[in-house]
Design an enzyme around this catalytic site. Structure first.
Site, mmCIF file in Angstrom:
data_model
loop_
_atom_site.group_PDB
_atom_site.id
_atom_site.type_symbol
_atom_site.label_atom_id
_atom_site.label_comp_id
_atom_site.label_asym_id
_atom_site.label_seq_id
_atom_site.Cartn_x
_atom_site.Cartn_y
_atom_site.Cartn_z
ATOM 1 N N TYR A 168 -5.452 60.173 43.235
ATOM 2 C CA TYR A 168 -4.395 59.288 42.750
ATOM 3 C C TYR A 168 -4.650 59.118 41.263
ATOM 4 C CZ TYR A 168 -1.612 54.858 42.706
ATOM 5 O OH TYR A 168 -0.707 53.855 42.464
ATOM 6 N N LYS B 144 -1.326 62.690 43.676
ATOM 7 C CA LYS B 144 -0.390 61.585 43.486
ATOM 8 C C LYS B 144 -0.457 61.243 42.009
ATOM 9 C CE LYS B 144 0.620 56.804 44.757
ATOM 10 N NZ LYS B 144 0.290 55.641 45.636
#
Length: 302
Positions: free
Chosen positions: A143, A168
């Protein structure tokens, strides 16, 4: 035998739902309501779930609560969804959480951006490598919120850990995303627009094939309408959805995203689906602002 992670890659190229974590009146996690919200997502056509994401108040949950949320999600999904479990904090904690997810049958883990005042790029690689190497059977999805990180560092990580299959990406800069993805390897990873529906059209134009969503908790059909349009290259329709959700997402993003989770829970509360309470450092929405959120939610085709 080399693992190809085809199922996991396909699941990332979709609406990646981040479920809220509902709390009971006494402030504890409410398992019954959480299960009901998951069923609503699944029945609405959502097939990728991320327990312990930021919309789930990851950083406000205790280790025991994070384990509970993982267990409830995997049990309730029952094979109807690919599960991407959020993990993070220090390396031993993240590794323990990833192994727990693996034992329960999760297919992937999302590694939260390291929360540390001093993050070097090589240290970023070391952090993720330690987690990815501990669970080679699972797909691993970093992420990324750090605009200083380079695509070359992600490529370095994946060279060492082939189970790093998706990203992400949550830096609010479409041009930076386009460059980062190409420096890392556009076709090598599944690129997930980590800033949800507001950024999905611009990020899809640069190579993303999935997006995360907190809004999906409220209106699964709205999120599915957007990804359907983006998949077909119908940006005019995608932008009509964008216009539909614009104000809701502006309320979430205001003041440095202070009410990011609060607005989602307020919308759910207005529909009678869960309590509005969030944990500090978030706060419930003031009564003066609740009517607008309720009106938006009531106007969507749920």
């Amino acid at each position: 035998m080399t693992t190809t992670f085809e199922t996991q890659r396909a699941a990332l190229a979709d609406v990646v739902a981040i479920p809220v974590t509902p709390f009971a009146e006494d402030g504890s996690v409410d398992p019954g309501t959480y299960r009901a919200l998951l069923r609503r997502l699944l029945d609405g056509g959502i097939t990728t779930l991320t327990p312990n994401g930021n919309t789930g108040e990851f950083y406000a949950l205790t280790p025991e609560e994070r384990r509970l949320v993982t267990e409830l999600t995997i049990e309730e999904a029952g094979g109807r969804s690919v599960i991407l479990v959020g993990v993070g904090h220090d390396v031993p904690t993240a590794v323990e959480s990833a192994r727990h997810a693996r034992e329960l049958g999760a297919q992937m883990v999302m590694v939260h951006q390291p929360v540390h005042p001093y993050v070097s790029q090589s240290g970023w690689v070391d952090y993720h490598r330690a987690i990815a190497e501990a669970v080679p059977e699972l797909g691993v999805v970093p992420y990324i919120r750090n605009p200083q990180l380079t695509g070359a560092r992600l490529a370095e990580l994946a060279d060492a850990c082939p189970n790093v299959i998706g990203v992400k990406y949550a830096v609010p800069d479409a041009a930076k995303f386009a460059a980062f993805a190409r420096d890392a390897g556009l076709e090598r990873f599944v690129w997930v627009a980590g800033l949800a529906e507001p950024y999905a059209p611009s990020y899809f134009s640069a190579g993303a094939t999935g997006f995360t969503s907190g809004l999906v908790n409220v209106a699964p059909s709205v999120s599915l309408n957007m990804i359907g349009a983006l998949r077909s290259g119908d940006y005019a329709t995608a932008m009509k959805v964008w216009e539909q959700i614009r104000r809701f997402e502006e309320l979430r993003a205001a003041n440095g995203s202070a009410n990011n989770v609060t607005v989602v829970k307020e919308a759910l509360a207005s529909l009678g689906l869960c309590r509005r309470e969030v944990r500090p450092p978030s706060r419930p929405l003031p009564e003066s602002e609740r009517a607008e959120v309720a009106a938006i939610a009531a106007g969507w085709s749920i």
